[in-house]
Design a protein around this motif. Structure first.
Motif: not given
Ligand code: ADP
Length: 484
Positions: A152, A178, A181, A211, A229, A232, A235
């Motif tokens: 999330t 999870k 952060e 993450g 999920f 973004s 990701t």
């Molecule tokens: P934002 O830009 O909103 O922070 P992210 O897509 O980076 O969006 O984060 C959304 C969620 O995905 C968070 O819980 C983050 O920790 C998790 N995340 C980040 N990198 C990965 C990855 N490679 N695989 C799966 N989850 C991830």
């Protein structure tokens, strides 16, 4: 859980509140980044694997627990959330930044989601299908998927986990969860409520930390049957690529570039109210936030002037203080993103009407910002900003407005302001978005209705929320019984 006096908060693996490793994640208050909200463990790859193994081990017994009994635990969790509403909302504002009123609304939403899915335990069912032969019972059964990974974002740190965890559990799945952060504390308070409500060991597992490290394992581990999920586009794409190797079921929600379309017959006061709510509410940090306003030329000047006047009155500050309308952005990256788009828009030739500045001295504050005369092909009109920045695009007629609304790679939410029934339905039928509103803000969702985007806003697989969650969180088995 009481404050930990400088010690890290725990993770939950297989029913044990696990002593964290030496590596910790510092969680800061975005309204005052010198304030450390808490320390959270950086879960390791081994921690992640054992969380998944625990969920796998707990799944058969949980799925055999009668659904109404599972529902009773969710109902209890909902009651616990009610009794801690103020405490959780304050924690939410402190780590994410939104105003306390917004945070209370969100915790209330989580409470209601648990109540809704508690009731599902008494209701959900398969189908009995007419048989083409004598003495045959033909029916379907909804079975849990198994182990579900829940990843999330920070922007709705309790509502999004709630709308994923509650259906996962009621339909008999076990969970590895999870949070982002930037908002682990609210998530921990939710998990605590579930444990206190009586959820058996291993049914929910909770990990904090990096993450990419944890999330990659949660998406690619062969013991995981489904991954949901929100985050973004970049990701989400990685999550999909990892999950597909095991043919795991995937649900992705990945943002938007949502348009509020204002037709020439619209009530301007209403249009302004919807623009302020959708564009600047939650500091623009909602995937359904209004980031484009497409307005018919005939009323554009009048609307723009009323909007600018109203937006000038918004008070930006610490969301815990009274009278604040807009809290900070969640972190330095988000502040920089908003700042850089403010600069990009001016370079592209958009006209700055209001705001355009950020203040990062103590917290991550940005002004409510409005650009006029934005062209649909400008970056500011195409890319998700996730901050309090509104682009105004002028249109000639409803067809032009709809065409401009659709001229993006996202398709999450869209709204039209009009008193014209014909225009409203033309918009509803032709706009390329998974959620359409008429005379309502682009933000705000019913918890019992399907939610999900089109085009680049989702994986275009399964919807979330309400009854739609049954399709993602269960698999259908078809059974033929010859009793002749
Ligand atoms: P934002 O830009 O909103 O922070 P992210 O897509 O980076 O969006 O984060 C959304 C969620 O995905 C968070 O819980 C983050 O920790 C998790 N995340 C980040 N990198 C990965 C990855 N490679 N695989 C799966 N989850 C991830």
């Amino acid at each position: 859980m009481a404050k930990t006096n400088g010690k890290p908060y725990p993770n939950l693996i297989g029913g044990d509140w696990k002593a964290p490793s030496d590596n910790v994640l510092e969680n800061h208050n975005p309204a005052d980044y010198n304030e450390v909200v808490g320390l959270f463990p950086m879960a390791t790859l081994d921690d992640t694997k054992s969380a998944i193994d625990s969920a796998r081990a707990a799944q058969p017994a949980w799925s055999k627990t009668p659904a109404p009994a599972r529902g009773a635990i969710l109902d209890k969790a909902s009651q616990i959330l009610t009794s801690r509403l103020d405490e959780i909302a304050t924690a939410l504002t402190r780590e994410e930044g939104k105003t306390l009123a917004e945070a209370k609304g969100e915790v209330t939403r989580a409470r209601d989601i648990f109540k809704y899915y508690a009731g599902e335990g008494w209701r959900y069912s398969g189908q009995v299908i007419p048989s083409s032969v004598n003495d045959e019972l033909l029916y379907t059964r909804r079975e849990p998927l198994g182990v579900v990974s829940i990843i999330t974002p920070w922007n709705f740190p309790i509502a999004i986990p709630a709308w994923k965890i509650a259906p996962a559990l009621i339909y008999g799945n076990t969970v590895v969860f999870k949070p982002a952060e930037d908002a682990p504390h609210t998530a921990l308070l939710l998990v605590e409520a579930l444990v206190e409500a009586g959820l058996p060991a291993g049914v929910i597992n909770f990990l904090t930390g990096d993450g990419a490290l944890i999330g990659t394992e949660m998406a690619s581990n062969p013991s995981v049957n489904g991954i949901t999920f929100t985050g973004s586009h970049n990701t989400g794409t990685k999550v999909y690529q990892n999950a597909i190797k095991n043919m795991a079921r995937v649900q992705l929600e990945m943002g938007g570039k949502n348009a509020l379309v204002i037709l020439k017959d619209a009530d301007i006061d209403l249009a302004v109210k919807l623009a302020i709510t959708g564009g600047f509410g939650l500091t623009g940090q909602a995937c359904t936030a209004t980031s484009r306003i497409i307005v018919e030329e005939e009323i554009a000047d009048a609307f723009v002037s009323a909007l600018t006047t109203a937006a000038k009155n918004l008070k930006v500050g610490n969301g815990l203080e009274n009278g604040i309308n807009m809290g900070p952005l969640v972190n330095q990256d988000q502040l920089q993103t908003s700042q850089s788009y403010m600069a990009i828009a001016q370079k592209e030739g958009a006209k700055l009407l209001l705001g355009g500045e950020v203040d990062g001295a103590k917290g991550y504050f940005a002004q409510a910002t409005i650009f006029d005369h934005v062209q649909p092909n400008m970056r500011i009109a195409q890319e998700e900003i996730f901050g309090p920045v509104i682009s105004i695009i002028r249109a000639n007629g409803i067809n032009d407005a709809i065409e401009k609304a659709n001229a993006i790679s996202f398709g999450l939410s869209a709204s039209v302001v009009t008193n014209n029934l014909k225009g409203a339905f033309a918009f509803a039928n032709q706009v390329d978005a998974g959620v359409v509103k008429i005379n309502e803000p682009t933000t705000g969702l019913a918890l019992n209705a399907p939610f999900g985007g089109f085009k680049g806003s989702s994986a275009n697989t399964f919807k979330e929320q309400g009854g739609a969650a049954l399709d993602f969180y269960t698999r259908t088995k078809t059974i033929y019984v010859n009793h002749g």
